[in-house]
Enzyme design. Structure first.
Site: not given
Length: 432
Positions: A209, A341
């Site tokens: 990330e 999400k």
């Protein structure tokens, strides 16, 4: 007045790669005038056990078993015939059709990766047909709030091969007047942090990330280094920039013993709670995600009772963007925030339902990426469409993360004077 009816004439999918070099699904939806909508689904590394299921081929000879040809085939051979002829502007009906076509609770028949790719592509095709930006199409005329970014700059847990238990240590530049200024602060702190780590002899390679994964003596040391980076970059902790944690506690929970392993010690839920409370008292921590395991409802309830008036307690694995689980959390007052999400639930409509339910109940919603991402910027538009006020889309490096930040810069510029960056006011579920 006639409802706009624009037919879907083709739906197709292909296998593409995500930011980790693993296969994922891209779908294309074509409308009667030739307009195309395209979308790529993300994939998570630390997944909640109640998430909708993505389908992988499990053929070890291809991509180490991670191929998605079956999901692609499900789009091309099962989903396409069902959607062709449907109205691209009827997103709820399209998504209902996809859910019924699958017929399982967790989308395991066709695969959440197949279903979501198509759901997103339909929305994008409809927006493209109207010549509307995605955030306006999904959110309507009042979509105008730019999100406060929660930037994951130090990685641990399942996102790194280091000795930190907590999965993400984030900076939250909330004390600014615009997204543009907040992003700049984040970038400057990121580069300052890199220098601090480098000068201390740490490796500054970045993880999935875009954050750093140093070996540090404890979780607390990671927080101290973040504070140092904020100050050295010329910003004020607890005024302009705050700290957020994603504990991903399910990953260090021993189900058999019923204990958590943190900093080399076994801790009960109660002891772990005290550990977090000490950190909150010492540092400007404004948000804590998944502080307990996904079935430890009692601990969530007690912790929110104790600190929920000053810290955002976020359910991710706890809720998996699922309205049923969220309803339970609302009833129990388990958290004051939810992580959203798309691929945990698997359609655009169900995602919007989860955000709406949270906001109606004075909970904040944080729109989030996954560790396996792509160049697709759907979640940037989704954050503005829902006026969520928060986005979690990684660090200040790696193009698949930066793509979302750049899209938000464009949206802020396009909105002009009506753009709102609410900063600290975005934390409406705590008394700040």
């Amino acid at each position: 007045m006639e409802i706009v009816y624009v037919e879907i004439v083709d739906v197709r999918a292909r296998e593409v790669l995500d930011s980790r070099g693993n296969p994922t699904v891209e779908a294309e939806v074509v409308l009667e005038d030739g307009t195309v909508g395209r979308a790529i689904v993300p994939s998570g590394a630390s997944t909640g056990k109640f998430e909708a299921l993505e389908i992988r081929d499990k053929d070890k000879k291809r991509y180490h078993g991670k191929g998605v040809l079956k999901a692609v085939e499900n789009v091309n051979e099962t989903i396409a015939p069902a959607l062709i002829g449907m109205n691209a502007f009827d997103q709820p009906l399209v998504d209902k059709t996809l859910i019924e076509l699958d017929g399982t609770e967790n989308k395991s028949k066709l695969g959440a990766n197949a279903i979501l790719a198509v759901s997103m592509a339909v929305a994008r095709a409809a927006a493209n047909y109207l010549g509307l930006p995605m955030y306006k199409y999904l959110g309507g005329v009042n979509a105008k709030v730019l999100p406060v970014p929660l930037m994951n700059v130090i990685n641990g847990g399942q996102h790194a091969d280091n000795n930190l238990d907590l999965q993400e240590f984030m900076i939250v530049p909330a004390g600014f007047d615009s997204f543009k200024e907040a992003l700049r602060a984040g970038a400057e702190i990121f580069h300052t942090l890199k220098k601090i780590l480098h000068d201390s002899g740490h490796v500054t390679a970045v993880g999935d990330e875009g954050g750093f994964a140093p070996n540090l003596s404890s979780n607390e040391e990671a927080i101290k280094i973040l504070i140092e980076a904020i100050e050295e970059a010329g910003y004020k902790p607890s005024e302009q920039v705050f700290i957020a944690l994603d504990c991903a506690a399910s990953s260090f929970y021993d189900e058999e013993k019923g204990v958590y392993f943190v900093d080399g010690e076994e801790k009960s839920s109660e002891v772990l709670m005290g550990y977090y409370e000490e950190l909150i008292a010492k540092y400007p921590i404004i948000s804590i995600e998944d502080p307990f395991a996904e079935e430890d409802w009692d601990a969530f309830v007690e912790f929110t009772k104790r600190v929920g008036n000053k810290v955002q307690i976020v359910g991710d694995d706890l809720y998996v963007t699922n309205v049923k689980r969220l309803s339970k959390g609302i009833e129990l007052k388990a958290t004051n925030s939810i992580l959203i999400k798309l691929n945990q639930i698997g359609t655009v409509t169900e995602t919007l339902d989860a955000v709406e339910l949270a906001q109606k109940n004075n909970m904040t919603a944080i729109i989030s990426h996954r560790s396996g991402e792509s160049e697709d910027t759907f979640i940037a538009d989704l954050a503005v469409a829902t006026n969520a006020g928060f986005i979690k889309t990684g660090s200040l490096s790696r193009s698949e993360r930066i793509a979302k930040y750049n899209q938000l810069l464009r949206i802020e510029e396009e909105l002009g004077k009506v753009a709102e960056f609410r900063g600290l006011s975005s934390f409406y579920s705590i008394k700040r």
